[in-house]
Write a protein that holds these residues in place. Structure first.
Motif, short mmCIF file in Angstrom:
data_model
loop_
_atom_site.label_atom_id
_atom_site.label_comp_id
_atom_site.label_asym_id
_atom_site.label_seq_id
_atom_site.Cartn_x
_atom_site.Cartn_y
_atom_site.Cartn_z
N ALA A 158 53.29 28.16 46.07
CA ALA A 158 52.69 29.35 45.47
C ALA A 158 51.93 29.02 44.18
CB ALA A 158 53.79 30.38 45.19
N LYS A 159 52.48 28.12 43.37
CA LYS A 159 51.81 27.75 42.12
C LYS A 159 50.46 27.07 42.39
CE LYS A 159 55.98 27.39 39.32
NZ LYS A 159 56.97 26.48 38.68
N LYS A 160 50.43 26.25 43.43
CA LYS A 160 49.17 25.60 43.79
C LYS A 160 48.18 26.64 44.35
CE LYS A 160 51.27 21.11 44.78
NZ LYS A 160 51.64 20.13 45.83
N ALA A 161 48.70 27.60 45.13
CA ALA A 161 47.85 28.63 45.73
C ALA A 161 47.33 29.61 44.68
CB ALA A 161 48.63 29.39 46.80
N PHE A 162 48.09 29.78 43.59
CA PHE A 162 47.71 30.75 42.55
C PHE A 162 46.33 30.44 41.97
CE2 PHE A 162 48.00 32.78 38.34
CZ PHE A 162 48.37 34.06 38.73
N SER A 163 46.04 29.17 41.78
CA SER A 163 44.74 28.79 41.22
C SER A 163 43.61 29.11 42.19
CB SER A 163 44.73 27.30 40.87
OG SER A 163 44.94 26.52 42.03
N GLN A 164 43.92 29.21 43.48
CA GLN A 164 42.90 29.52 44.49
C GLN A 164 42.59 31.01 44.56
OE1 GLN A 164 43.93 27.79 48.35
NE2 GLN A 164 45.11 26.18 47.33
N VAL A 165 43.61 31.84 44.34
CA VAL A 165 43.41 33.29 44.50
C VAL A 165 43.15 34.02 43.19
CG1 VAL A 165 44.89 33.29 46.54
CG2 VAL A 165 45.87 33.87 44.33
N SER A 166 43.37 33.35 42.05
CA SER A 166 43.22 34.04 40.76
C SER A 166 41.94 33.64 40.06
CB SER A 166 44.41 33.72 39.86
OG SER A 166 44.42 32.35 39.53
N GLN A 167 41.48 34.56 39.22
CA GLN A 167 40.39 34.27 38.30
C GLN A 167 41.00 33.92 36.95
OE1 GLN A 167 37.62 37.51 38.17
NE2 GLN A 167 37.39 37.61 40.40
N PRO A 168 40.30 33.16 36.12
CA PRO A 168 40.87 32.79 34.82
C PRO A 168 41.27 34.02 34.03
CG PRO A 168 38.87 31.55 35.26
CD PRO A 168 38.97 32.59 36.34
N PRO A 169 42.47 34.01 33.41
CA PRO A 169 42.92 35.16 32.61
C PRO A 169 41.94 35.46 31.49
CG PRO A 169 44.69 33.59 32.93
CD PRO A 169 43.43 32.93 33.40
N THR A 170 41.74 36.73 31.21
CA THR A 170 40.88 37.15 30.11
C THR A 170 41.67 38.02 29.16
OG1 THR A 170 40.16 39.10 31.35
CG2 THR A 170 38.82 37.12 31.57
N THR A 171 41.17 38.19 27.95
CA THR A 171 41.82 39.09 27.00
C THR A 171 40.93 40.31 26.80
OG1 THR A 171 40.79 37.95 25.14
CG2 THR A 171 42.98 37.22 25.80
N PHE A 172 41.53 41.37 26.33
CA PHE A 172 40.78 42.62 26.15
C PHE A 172 41.40 43.39 24.99
CE2 PHE A 172 44.03 42.77 29.29
CZ PHE A 172 44.80 43.86 28.93
N SER A 173 40.64 44.30 24.44
CA SER A 173 41.14 45.06 23.29
C SER A 173 42.03 46.20 23.74
CB SER A 173 39.95 45.62 22.51
OG SER A 173 39.18 46.46 23.35
N LYS A 174 42.82 46.70 22.78
CA LYS A 174 43.69 47.83 23.08
C LYS A 174 42.87 49.07 23.39
CE LYS A 174 47.41 46.19 20.11
NZ LYS A 174 48.28 46.51 18.97
N GLY A 175 43.41 49.87 24.27
CA GLY A 175 42.71 51.10 24.59
C GLY A 175 43.54 51.96 25.50
N SER A 176 42.92 52.93 26.14
CA SER A 176 43.64 53.81 27.03
C SER A 176 42.90 53.92 28.35
CB SER A 176 43.77 55.20 26.39
OG SER A 176 44.42 56.08 27.26
N ARG A 177 43.67 53.85 29.44
CA ARG A 177 43.07 53.99 30.77
C ARG A 177 43.83 55.06 31.53
NH1 ARG A 177 41.86 47.82 32.95
NH2 ARG A 177 40.63 47.14 31.19
N GLN A 178 43.16 56.11 31.86
CA GLN A 178 43.73 57.20 32.65
C GLN A 178 45.10 57.63 32.11
OE1 GLN A 178 43.33 56.77 36.90
NE2 GLN A 178 41.83 55.15 36.65
N GLY A 179 45.20 57.82 30.81
CA GLY A 179 46.38 58.40 30.21
C GLY A 179 47.49 57.45 29.84
N ARG A 180 47.31 56.16 30.08
CA ARG A 180 48.37 55.22 29.71
C ARG A 180 47.82 54.14 28.80
NH1 ARG A 180 52.52 51.58 33.34
NH2 ARG A 180 54.26 51.75 31.91
N LYS A 181 48.52 53.89 27.71
CA LYS A 181 48.07 52.90 26.74
C LYS A 181 48.12 51.50 27.35
CE LYS A 181 49.11 51.18 22.11
NZ LYS A 181 50.06 51.25 20.99
N VAL A 182 47.04 50.76 27.18
CA VAL A 182 46.96 49.38 27.64
C VAL A 182 47.08 48.47 26.44
CG1 VAL A 182 45.49 47.64 28.72
CG2 VAL A 182 45.58 49.95 29.66
N VAL A 183 47.97 47.49 26.52
CA VAL A 183 48.25 46.61 25.40
C VAL A 183 47.32 45.40 25.44
CG1 VAL A 183 50.04 45.22 24.28
CG2 VAL A 183 50.65 47.35 25.43
#
Length: 352
Positions: free
Chosen positions: A243-268
């Motif tokens: 699974a760890k080897k497969a993860f690099s195949q199915v995932s995109q590089p993690p990104t960071t984002f600013s705090k905000g709100s999406r459809q009523g729930r706070k995103v950290v």
């Protein structure tokens, strides 16, 4: 039959628990298991060229009895001329504040203390005194609570942690009786924890009530559970590597984002983990589940509070033909966006 020391040495060799010149934090509560572990590692100190540190954590649960434990372990460290590290924390207050059980809170703070001690001393290993009986009880407890192959595999003899050190369990193949016999033979004293007899704790009920009851049906039930856990753990470790080897195949590089709100729930603010649905669904279901678990852990930091019904809901989200759907799980929002699934850590808010 091999002696106690030789049996533990076989476990050390089997799982490659120690290397020459290792610095080792030895967690010592004062109880039979941890005291036996300390004296055993001290006897192997020259053979493996180990540098040992005695670490004791006071949970502030048992009042004067806990303070007596500190003094007892300190005296042992002095007797063996080993460095002594001690810390106390108000576990009941922490449990109340974090809304955790007393057992969960104690484990959290204890492991945090040991990891901090390892980092401070530059230790490569943290040695814990869990034994064969503890393993059997753990497997039964996880079965009662509900768990997959990872949970039912029990405690790993060797596990890497965040700072690169390893948690090791040299006594994991040794029974409680063998440990007590070793201490009696060597005339080594230890402390009795009165809470071990209190059936308010699940582990104690499993130990004193459930296991003896199951032994009526099969006197070897403990060994059977232990063997089953070992088989499941080995198979799970193999699937985890895939699974760890497969993860690099199915995932995109993690990104960071600013705090905000999406459809009523706070995103950290933090990591945003994205998986390709097309690539994900090409794998066997056993690997798919592990890939989703890895994504959740990457985004959220752990998989706590994620129960079986949450996995069912996530599976339903993935298999629906509709696009732009979302699912709120504990401290996590999962969004289905066309051919991808997005995992974002979320704060407390309205569940939808």
């Amino acid at each position: 039959m091999p002696s106690f020391v030789n049996k533990v040495k076989n476990t050390i060799k089997k799982y490659n628990l120690f290397s020459e010149n290792d610095k080792v934090i030895v967690a010592v509560s004062g109880g039979a298991d941890s005291v036996a572990l300390l004296f055993l590692l001290f006897s192997l100190k020259e053979e493996y060229n180990l540098e040992l540190f005695v670490a004791h954590f006071n949970h502030q649960i048992r009042g004067e009895e806990a303070e007596a434990d500190v003094l007892f372990v300190r005296r042992i460290a002095q007797q063996l001329t080993l460095p002594f590290i001690v810390k106390k924390r108000d576990v009941p207050a922490y449990a109340k504040r974090r809304k955790l059980s007393l057992e969960e809170a104690a484990r959290d703070l204890r492991y945090k203390f040991l990891e901090e001690a390892a980092k401070k001393k530059g230790a490569t290993k943290i040695a814990l005194g869990h034994n064969k009986d503890d393993q059997i009880e753990t497997v039964l407890m996880r079965l009662l609570r509900g768990g997959g192959s990872q949970g039912l595999g029990g405690m790993s003899p060797k596990r890497i942690i965040a700072n690169g050190a390893n948690i090791v369990r040299p006594l994991i193949e040794t029974s409680r009786k063998e440990i007590l016999d070793f201490l009696k033979q060597k005339k080594i004293k230890f402390r009795e924890d009165s809470s071990n007899r209190e059936t308010v704790y699940l582990r104690n009920r499993v130990r004193h009530r459930l296991l003896p009851y199951l032994e009526r049906y099969n006197p070897r039930i403990g060994q059977i559970l232990f063997n089953t856990a070992e088989n499941l753990r080995e198979e799970n470790e193999y699937l985890e590597e895939i699974a760890k080897k497969a993860f690099s195949q199915v995932s995109q590089p993690p990104t960071t984002f600013s705090k905000g709100s999406r459809q009523g729930r706070k995103v950290v603010g933090g990591k945003k983990v994205i998986l390709s649905l097309n690539k994900l669904t090409r794998f066997h279901l056993a690997i798919q589940k592990r890939l989703l678990r890895l994504a959740i852990k990457e985004a959220k930091g752990d998989t706590r509070q994620i129960a079986y019904q949450h996995w069912q809901s996530l599976n339903g989200l993935i298999n629906k033909n509709k696009k732009n759907l979302f699912l709120d799980l504990p401290q996590l929002r999962i969004q289905k966006e066309y051919d991808r699934i997005v995992f974002v850590k979320a704060g407390k808010g309205k569940r939808r």
